[in-house]
Motif scaffolding. Structure first.
Motif, PDB file in Angstrom:
ATOM      1  N   PHE A 427     144.142 -38.724 -18.029  1.00  0.00           N
ATOM      2  CA  PHE A 427     145.063 -37.616 -17.826  1.00  0.00           C
ATOM      3  C   PHE A 427     145.319 -37.490 -16.331  1.00  0.00           C
ATOM      4  CE2 PHE A 427     140.849 -35.682 -17.849  1.00  0.00           C
ATOM      5  CZ  PHE A 427     140.878 -34.765 -16.798  1.00  0.00           C
ATOM      6  N   TYR A 428     146.538 -37.064 -15.984  1.00  0.00           N
ATOM      7  CA  TYR A 428     147.010 -37.059 -14.600  1.00  0.00           C
ATOM      8  C   TYR A 428     147.252 -35.619 -14.146  1.00  0.00           C
ATOM      9  CZ  TYR A 428     147.819 -42.098 -15.119  1.00  0.00           C
ATOM     10  OH  TYR A 428     147.664 -43.445 -15.316  1.00  0.00           O
ATOM     11  N   TYR A 429     146.876 -35.332 -12.897  1.00  0.00           N
ATOM     12  CA  TYR A 429     146.994 -33.975 -12.387  1.00  0.00           C
ATOM     13  C   TYR A 429     146.965 -33.998 -10.860  1.00  0.00           C
ATOM     14  CZ  TYR A 429     141.951 -34.592 -11.837  1.00  0.00           C
ATOM     15  OH  TYR A 429     140.718 -35.074 -11.491  1.00  0.00           O
ATOM     16  N   GLU A 436     136.988 -34.845   1.322  1.00  0.00           N
ATOM     17  CA  GLU A 436     136.211 -34.350   2.452  1.00  0.00           C
ATOM     18  C   GLU A 436     137.005 -34.472   3.751  1.00  0.00           C
ATOM     19  OE1 GLU A 436     132.820 -32.493   3.926  1.00  0.00           O
ATOM     20  OE2 GLU A 436     133.167 -33.113   1.838  1.00  0.00           O
ATOM     21  N   GLY A 437     137.002 -33.376   4.524  1.00  0.00           N
ATOM     22  CA  GLY A 437     137.616 -33.400   5.844  1.00  0.00           C
ATOM     23  C   GLY A 437     139.119 -33.224   5.851  1.00  0.00           C
ATOM     24  N   ARG A 438     139.720 -32.946   4.708  1.00  0.00           N
ATOM     25  CA  ARG A 438     141.163 -32.763   4.659  1.00  0.00           C
ATOM     26  C   ARG A 438     141.509 -31.301   4.403  1.00  0.00           C
ATOM     27  NH1 ARG A 438     143.829 -38.087   1.670  1.00  0.00           N
ATOM     28  NH2 ARG A 438     142.715 -39.631   2.930  1.00  0.00           N
ATOM     29  N   HIS A 439     142.728 -30.955   4.720  1.00  0.00           N
ATOM     30  CA  HIS A 439     143.209 -29.597   4.491  1.00  0.00           C
ATOM     31  C   HIS A 439     143.054 -29.281   3.003  1.00  0.00           C
ATOM     32  CE1 HIS A 439     145.647 -26.048   4.549  1.00  0.00           C
ATOM     33  NE2 HIS A 439     146.127 -26.262   5.769  1.00  0.00           N
ATOM     34  N   PRO A 440     142.336 -28.219   2.637  1.00  0.00           N
ATOM     35  CA  PRO A 440     142.109 -27.943   1.209  1.00  0.00           C
ATOM     36  C   PRO A 440     143.356 -27.524   0.450  1.00  0.00           C
ATOM     37  CG  PRO A 440     141.284 -26.133   2.547  1.00  0.00           C
ATOM     38  CD  PRO A 440     141.657 -27.239   3.498  1.00  0.00           C
ATOM     39  N   TYR A 441     144.419 -27.164   1.176  1.00  0.00           N
ATOM     40  CA  TYR A 441     145.657 -26.780   0.494  1.00  0.00           C
ATOM     41  C   TYR A 441     146.598 -27.968   0.298  1.00  0.00           C
ATOM     42  CZ  TYR A 441     144.268 -21.916   1.041  1.00  0.00           C
ATOM     43  OH  TYR A 441     143.603 -20.716   0.968  1.00  0.00           O
ATOM     44  N   PHE A 442     146.248 -29.137   0.839  1.00  0.00           N
ATOM     45  CA  PHE A 442     147.010 -30.342   0.550  1.00  0.00           C
ATOM     46  C   PHE A 442     146.781 -30.727  -0.906  1.00  0.00           C
ATOM     47  CE2 PHE A 442     147.124 -32.390   5.069  1.00  0.00           C
ATOM     48  CZ  PHE A 442     148.110 -31.496   5.430  1.00  0.00           C
ATOM     49  N   ALA A 443     147.852 -31.043  -1.619  1.00  0.00           N
ATOM     50  CA  ALA A 443     147.742 -31.524  -2.991  1.00  0.00           C
ATOM     51  C   ALA A 443     147.750 -33.044  -2.996  1.00  0.00           C
ATOM     52  CB  ALA A 443     148.893 -30.989  -3.838  1.00  0.00           C
ATOM     53  N   HIS A 444     146.871 -33.623  -3.807  1.00  0.00           N
ATOM     54  CA  HIS A 444     146.832 -35.065  -4.044  1.00  0.00           C
ATOM     55  C   HIS A 444     146.952 -35.299  -5.548  1.00  0.00           C
ATOM     56  CE1 HIS A 444     145.628 -36.394   0.017  1.00  0.00           C
ATOM     57  NE2 HIS A 444     144.971 -35.259   0.068  1.00  0.00           N
ATOM     58  N   LEU A 445     147.416 -36.478  -5.915  1.00  0.00           N
ATOM     59  CA  LEU A 445     147.500 -36.839  -7.325  1.00  0.00           C
ATOM     60  C   LEU A 445     146.251 -37.619  -7.729  1.00  0.00           C
ATOM     61  CD1 LEU A 445     149.177 -37.013  -9.980  1.00  0.00           C
ATOM     62  CD2 LEU A 445     150.054 -39.198  -9.127  1.00  0.00           C
ATOM     63  N   TYR A 446     145.694 -37.254  -8.892  1.00  0.00           N
ATOM     64  CA  TYR A 446     144.502 -37.909  -9.419  1.00  0.00           C
ATOM     65  C   TYR A 446     144.729 -38.282 -10.878  1.00  0.00           C
ATOM     66  CZ  TYR A 446     142.135 -35.733  -5.418  1.00  0.00           C
ATOM     67  OH  TYR A 446     141.762 -35.330  -4.160  1.00  0.00           O
ATOM     68  N   ARG A 447     143.870 -39.168 -11.362  1.00  0.00           N
ATOM     69  CA  ARG A 447     143.735 -39.357 -12.800  1.00  0.00           C
ATOM     70  C   ARG A 447     142.249 -39.419 -13.132  1.00  0.00           C
ATOM     71  NH1 ARG A 447     145.785 -45.530 -14.311  1.00  0.00           N
ATOM     72  NH2 ARG A 447     144.153 -46.689 -13.222  1.00  0.00           N
ATOM     73  N   GLU A 456     140.053 -41.072 -10.171  1.00  0.00           N
ATOM     74  CA  GLU A 456     140.648 -41.929  -9.156  1.00  0.00           C
ATOM     75  C   GLU A 456     141.695 -41.160  -8.366  1.00  0.00           C
ATOM     76  OE1 GLU A 456     142.257 -45.335 -11.102  1.00  0.00           O
ATOM     77  OE2 GLU A 456     140.290 -46.135 -11.701  1.00  0.00           O
ATOM     78  N   LEU A 457     141.648 -41.308  -7.036  1.00  0.00           N
ATOM     79  CA  LEU A 457     142.669 -40.761  -6.141  1.00  0.00           C
ATOM     80  C   LEU A 457     143.841 -41.724  -6.113  1.00  0.00           C
ATOM     81  CD1 LEU A 457     143.676 -38.828  -3.870  1.00  0.00           C
ATOM     82  CD2 LEU A 457     142.401 -40.267  -2.265  1.00  0.00           C
ATOM     83  N   LEU A 458     145.052 -41.236  -6.404  1.00  0.00           N
ATOM     84  CA  LEU A 458     146.229 -42.093  -6.493  1.00  0.00           C
ATOM     85  C   LEU A 458     147.157 -41.982  -5.296  1.00  0.00           C
ATOM     86  CD1 LEU A 458     147.103 -41.485 -10.271  1.00  0.00           C
ATOM     87  CD2 LEU A 458     145.571 -43.192  -9.273  1.00  0.00           C
TER      88      LEU A 458
END
Length: 607
Positions: A427-429, A436-447, A456-458
Motif C-alpha cells: 500500500f502506498y502513502y 532522521e534529520g529532515r524537516h518533519p513537515y516535509f512529505a515523502h512517498l512510501y510503500r 520503502e522510501l520512494l
C-alpha cells in the motif's frame, strides 16, 4: 498524544526584530511614516495575483492516457505554451501534435485567430491511436483529426465541468434543479434520476459552508457535485441529500455588486455556527443508474461528516457490491465506520474509534486526498487512526472479528493514503517526520507491505514531495500515479528551491526529470525566499518549525516590527514548506501575501 499538526491557536504577535546585535545598547525605532511611496508598488508586485505566471513550469500534472503507458502535460516554453506527450517507460518526450496545424484547424472552425504557442487548451482526450483528439479551448469544444489537420464542433456538454463521468466513460451524473441527472456521453441523452429535490434539500449540491457557494448562488448554478461517488463497475452512484432547511441564513453584503449595480446587495447562504442547535444534515442514497431505483442507506441519527457542515466520505469495494461511509459524532470525538450493502441499503459497523478531544481521518483538510480509508480486496479496509498517539494506518478485517492490525508505527505521521495494490502486496502513502534529520513537515512517498513488515522510501530527495495534484480542496482526488499504478510524477521543492518534476516507477527508481521550474522572472520582480528556522517552545524541549521573511532594505542598528502570520486551524498548517506556497503562487488556507510586507520594513514570521 495528538500529532504536532494539531496545535492550539497561536496569538497574533507584533514583536520587534533587530538587524544588529540583540544586546546593542541603543536601537532606533522603525518609522512607518518613512515608508517611501514606491514601496507600495513593490509590495503589490509580490501579491498572489501579480506573481502568477512568473515561475515557468511550477509543477507537472500528468494527464494519463488509457493503459497508463503515456501521458501529456502543458509546458511553459519561451513566450508561450506547448503540449508534450511522454513515454512513461523511457521518459522520452515529443510534441503531442503539430501545434501550427492544430492552431490553423481550430481557427478555421470558429473564425478566431490562434497562435501555435497560445492554444489555451483546457482538456484533451486522445483516441487509442493518438490520431484524433477531443478538446476544449475556451468556449470551443471540438474533435480534431490530427492526421488530416481538420476539426469539427462538439456539443458543449462533452466538457461540462460540473458533470461527474463514470469510470467506464460512458455516462456522467450532474445536478439540475436540486436533483440528480444522468447524461449519455455518446449522444448527450439526459434522464432525471431523483425527483423530490428542492431548495435547501437537494441531491449532491454544495452546502453553504463550502467555499465558492456564494458564487454559485450569484450565478444561479447548481455547481459541481459534492461527495458523490460512482461504483467501480459504473452501475451505481452514492449521493447525499443535503438538508439545510433549518440552518440559519448567513447574510453577505456586496458593497459593489459584480454586475455593476449602483446599490449594495445582500446574498444569503446557510451556515451553522458553533453552538447552533440545527446544523446541516446528510441523508445518503444509492442510485441504480440503469433502473433509476433509489435506495436510502440505513444510517444512525448521530451520523455527521468530519467537519461541521461538510458531508461524509464514501468508498466502494472493488466488486461494487458494498461501500464504506464514515460517521462522526457531532463533536467529532467518536467515529463509526459503516459498511453498506448497495442492493439493500443495510449497514453495520466494522471499525470504531474515540478520542478525548477530536478525531481525524487525515492530518489536514486542505490539499489532501480526504479520509484515509481504502478497501483491500473486498473484505479488508485500511483506515487512519491516532490511537497510539501518532497518526498511523490499521488493517480491519470486515469478514472476521479480529482486532485492527497496525500497519505503520513510530514517532512520525501518515499524511495521505493513496491506494492498496493487492496483487503486488503493497500500500502506498505519504508521511512526514520518518526520515532522521529532515524537516518533519516535509512529505515523502512510501510503500509498506500489506503485512506491515517492510517499508520503502520512494522519494529520496530532502524536500517536500507532492504526488497529488495541487488544489485548494481535494477530498478524494486522483493521484499523479498512472492508471495501472506502475509510474508516478513526483513534484518536489523547498521554500528556497523551485520545483523539480520527476517521473518515477512505483519502486521509486527515477525514469526522467521532466521539468525544473524557472523562477528568474519572480526574482526579478523583487521576491526573496524566506529563511527556515527552528526554535524551542516554552517547555524548552519541543522544536517549533517556521520561516522568517526578512525586512527589505534593512539598516544596522534599527529595530523592525515583526508580524506573525496565523491561521485558526487545526485543519491545516500555514507555515510554507514548498516554493510555490512561500511565494504565494499557490495559497492554501490562511497563507497570505507575506513577501510584500517586507517592502514596508516588516519582518514576517510563520510557524
Amino acid at each position: 498524544m495528538k500529532s504536532p499538526f494539531h496545535c492550539p491557536f497561536l496569538p497574533l504577535a507584533f514583536l520587534v526584530w533587530s538587524s544588529a546585535d540583540a544586546h546593542a545598547a541603543e536601537h532606533e525605532p522603525y518609522r512607518v511614516d518613512a515608508v517611501p511611496a514606491e514601496a507600495y508598488d513593490r509590495a503589490v508586485a509580490l501579491t498572489t495575483v501579480a506573481v502568477q505566471g512568473t515561475v515557468k513550469n511550477p509543477s507537472v500534472t500528468p494527464r494519463w492516457l488509457p493503459g497508463g503507458e503515456a501521458f501529456w502535460y502543458r509546458r511553459d516554453a519561451g513566450d508561450g505554451t506547448e503540449y508534450v506527450l511522454v513515454d512513461a517507460d523511457t521518459g522520452s518526450q515529443r510534441p503531442a501534435f503539430d501545434h501550427e496545424a492544430l492552431a490553423k484547424a481550430l481557427s478555421t472552425l470558429d473564425g478566431q485567430a490562434r497562435a501555435a504557442n497560445a492554444l489555451a487548451i483546457d482538456a484533451m482526450h486522445f483516441d487509442e491511436a493518438l490520431s484524433s483528439v477531443d478538446l476544449k479551448a475556451g468556449e470551443l469544444a471540438a474533435r480534431c483529426d490530427l492526421r488530416a489537420a481538420t476539426c469539427e464542433t462538439l456539443p458543449a456538454w462533452r466538457f461540462d465541468p460540473f458533470q461527474l463521468p463514470s469510470p467506464d466513460g460512458t455516462r456522467a451524473v450532474f445536478a439540475r434543479d436540486d436533483n440528480l441527472w444522468v447524461r449519455s456521453l455518446s449522444d448527450g441523452e439526459e434522464r432525471q434520476l431523483t425527483v423530490d429535490g428542492e431548495q435547501d434539500f437537494s441531491y449532491g449540491t454544495a452546502p453553504g459552508v463550502v467555499p465558492g457557494k456564494l458564487n454559485m448562488i450569484r450565478s444561479g448554478i447548481d455547481g459541481p457535485l459534492f461527495w458523490v461517488t460512482w461504483s467501480p463497475d459504473s452501475t451505481r452512484v452514492a449521493v447525499p441529500r443535503i438538508d439545510e432547511r433549518r440552518v440559519r441564513q448567513y447574510l453577505f453584503t456586496e458593497a459593489l455588486p459584480a454586475d455593476g449595480a449602483n446599490a449594495p446587495r445582500s446574498v444569503a447562504k446557510r451556515i451553522a455556527l458553533i453552538g447552533d442547535r440545527d446544523s446541516t444534515r446528510f441523508d445518503w442514497f444509492v442510485v441504480d443508474v440503469a433502473s433509476g431505483t433509489v435506495r436510502q442507506l440505513d444510517l444512525p441519527p448521530d451520523c455527521h461528516g468530519q467537519y461541521l457542515g461538510y458531508g461524509h466520505d464514501t468508498f466502494w469495494s472493488p466488486d461494487s457490491r458494498r461501500g464504506l461511509i464514515a460517521c462522526f459524532s457531532q463533536r467529532a470525538d467518536r467515529l463509526s465506520l459503516l459498511v453498506f450493502d448497495a442492493q439493500t441499503g443495510e449497514t453495520r459497523p466494522v471499525f470504531e474509534d474515540a478520542s478525548e478531544t477530536f478525531l481525524d481521518l487525515n492530518h489536514a483538510f486542505y490539499g489532501s486526498t480526504g479520509a484515509n480509508i481504502r478497501f483491500v480486496a473486498n473484505d479488508g479496509v485500511i483506515v487512519f487512526s491516532e490511537r497510539d498517539g501518532w497518526g498511523h494506518l490499521y488493517l480491519v478485517d470486515m469478514a472476521g472479528g479480529d482486532a485492527p492490525r497496525q500497519l505503520t508505527r513510530g514517532p512520525w505521521l501518515v499524511h495521505d493514503l493513496l491506494f492498496a495494490d493487492e496483487a503486488e502486496g503493497w500500500f502506498y502513502y505519504t508521511a512526514g517526520g520518518r526520515e532522521e534529520g529532515r524537516h518533519p513537515y516535509f512529505a515523502h512517498l512510501y510503500r509498506t507491505s500489506l503485512q506491515g513488515e517492510r517499508t520503502e522510501l520512494l522519494t529520496p530527495e530532502d524536500a517536500h514531495h507532492r504526488v497529488i495534484p495541487a488544489s485548494f480542496f481535494l477530498g478524494g482526488t486522483n493521484t499523479n500515479f498512472s492508471p495501472d499504478r506502475r509510474y508516478f510524477v513526483d513534484n518536489h521543492s523547498r521554500v528556497d528551491r523551485p520545483n523539480r518534476a520527476a517521473l518515477r516507477r512505483n519502486d521509486g527508481t527515477l525514469v526522467a526529470i521532466l521539468e525544473e521550474a524557472d523562477a528568474s522572472a519572480l526574482y526579478a520582480q523583487g521576491y526573496v525566499p524566506p529563511e527556515p528556522f527552528t526554535v524551542k517552545a516554552a517547555d524548552g524541549e519541543t522544536e517549533v518549525y517556521g520561516v522568517l521573511y526578512h525586512p527589505k532594505h534593512r539598516e544596522p542598528g534599527i529595530k523592525y516590527p515583526v508580524v506573525e502570520q496565523i491561521y485558526g486551524g487545526p485543519q491545516t498548517t500555514v507555515a510554507p514548506v514548498r516554493f510555490e506556497q512561500a511565494a504565494a503562487i499557490d495559497r492554501v488556507g490562511g497563507q497570505g501575501n507575506l513577501a510584500g510586507m517586507t517592502e514596508f520594513g516588516l519582518a514576517v514570521v510563520v510557524m
